[in-house]
Design an enzyme around this catalytic site. Structure first.
Site, mmCIF file in Angstrom:
data_model
loop_
_atom_site.group_PDB
_atom_site.id
_atom_site.type_symbol
_atom_site.label_atom_id
_atom_site.label_comp_id
_atom_site.label_asym_id
_atom_site.label_seq_id
_atom_site.Cartn_x
_atom_site.Cartn_y
_atom_site.Cartn_z
ATOM 1 N N ASP A 104 44.441 46.656 29.585
ATOM 2 C CA ASP A 104 45.424 45.941 30.402
ATOM 3 C C ASP A 104 45.363 44.434 30.124
ATOM 4 O OD1 ASP A 104 46.023 48.338 31.603
ATOM 5 O OD2 ASP A 104 44.744 47.978 33.349
HETATM 6 N N1 URA Z 1 41.358 51.480 32.685
HETATM 7 C C1 URA Z 1 42.117 50.554 33.305
HETATM 8 O O1 URA Z 1 42.458 50.707 34.464
HETATM 9 N N2 URA Z 1 42.454 49.448 32.630
HETATM 10 C C2 URA Z 1 42.085 49.203 31.348
HETATM 11 O O2 URA Z 1 42.434 48.169 30.787
HETATM 12 C C3 URA Z 1 41.302 50.180 30.725
HETATM 13 C C4 URA Z 1 40.954 51.311 31.424
#
Ligand code: URA
Length: 239
Positions: A104
Site C-alpha cells: 500500500d
Molecule cells: N497488507 C496490507 O494491508 N497492506 C500492505 O501493504 C501489505 C499487506
C-alpha cells in the site's frame, strides 16, 4: 502457443496479472491487430507482439532487485494521478523490471522487482504459500484471544479467509506492536485482519518476503539480489 498475459510477463513488460490490464487498455497488438482479450494465444515463434507500438521479445537477461520501500510511494510503474511511484526509486536499471506484488501507499519495507515473469507469478500466487512477515503497530492492547482469532482465520472483503500467525512484540497503553506472518498476500490483508479483530493498523512494515529482507538498505535504497538469494527463491517456488 501461450496466453498473451504469460507472454508479456516473459517479455518483462509487467506481471502476468497486470498484463491483463495492459491488454484491456488496448495497448497490445499481435501482427498489427489490437488484441483485447486476455485469453488470446500467441505463437511465440511466429507472431510479432507490440506494446505501445514497440516490439517485445522474451527476456533472457533476468534481473532481481529488492527495494526498501518508503511510505508515500505507489506500487506501480506509472500513476495517472501523478503520485510518486516506486519506479522513481528504482532508477539506473537498463532492463524494465516491475514490482512483485504490491504494498500500500503507506506501507514500508521489502518490495521485490524483476523481469522474470514466471518467478514473479509464483511468488505472488496464493497457491505457492510464500511467507511474508510484517511488523504492524495497531491501536489498542492486543490480547491472546485476538491472537488466536487471527490465526484461526477471518473472512476478507473479497470472500477469502485470511490467516495470520501473530506474535505480540510489545503492548503499550494505547497501541501494540505485532509480528504477523502470512502466506497468501491478498489485497490489504493485514489491515483487514487487524481491523476485523478491533485493532486497526497505524503503521505497517514488511520486514521479510520469501526470506529476503531490507537489511543494510535505507528507506528508498535498492540492491540487486545475490545469485544465492535468487537460487533460493527459485527453489522455494519450484522454478
Ligand atoms: N497488507 C496490507 O494491508 N497492506 C500492505 O501493504 C501489505 C499487506
Amino acid at each position: 502457443m501461450i496466453r498473451i498475459n504469460k507472454y508479456l510477463a516473459q517479455c518483462g513488460v509487467t506481471s502476468r496479472r497486470n498484463a491483463d490490464v495492459v491488454v484491456s487498455e488496448r495497448r497490445v497488438t499481435v501482427n498489427g491487430k489490437v488484441v483485447d482479450t486476455p485469453g488470446f494465444q500467441v505463437d511465440e515463434a511466429a507472431d510479432e507482439v507490440k506494446v505501445d507500438g514497440v516490439v517485445v521479445k522474451p527476456v533472457s537477461n533476468h534481473k532481481y532487485i529488492v527495494l526498501h520501500k518508503p511510505s508515500g510511494y505507489v506500487t506501480s510503474l506509472s500513476d495517472p494521478h501523478h503520485e510518486r511511484t516506486v519506479a522513481d526509486l528504482v532508477t539506473g536499471v537498463t532492463e524494465r523490471v516491475y514490482p512483485v506484488g504490491r504494498l500500500d501507499l503507506d506501507t514500508e519495507g521489502v518490495l521485490l522487482f524483476t523481469n522474470d515473469g514466471e518467478l514473479a507469478h509464483r511468488l505472488t500466487h496464493p497457491r505457492y504459500g510464500v511467507v511474508r512477515v510484517y511488523r504492524a503497530r495497531v491501536k489498542g492492547r492486543v490480547t491472546k484471544p485476538k491472537q488466536i482469532q487471527l490465526a484461526k482465520g477471518i473472512k476478507l472483503p473479497d470472500g477469502n479467509i485470511g490467516h495470520a500467525r501473530a506474535g505480540i512484540e510489545m503492548v503499550a497503553e494505547k497501541y501494540s506492536d505485532l509480528i504477523l506472518e502470512l502466506t497468501e498476500g491478498r489485497k490489504r490483508e493485514v489491515k483487514h485482519l487487524c481491523k476485523a479483530v478491533g485493532h486497526p493498523v497505524v503503521k505497517l512494515v514488511r520486514i521479510d518476503f520469501a526470506g529476503i529482507t531490507c537489511e543494510g538498505l535505507k528507506k528508498g535504497q535498492w540492491r540487486y539480489l545475490a545469485d544465492r538469494e535468487v537460487a533460493k527463491l527459485r527453489k522455494l517456488v519450484g522454478v
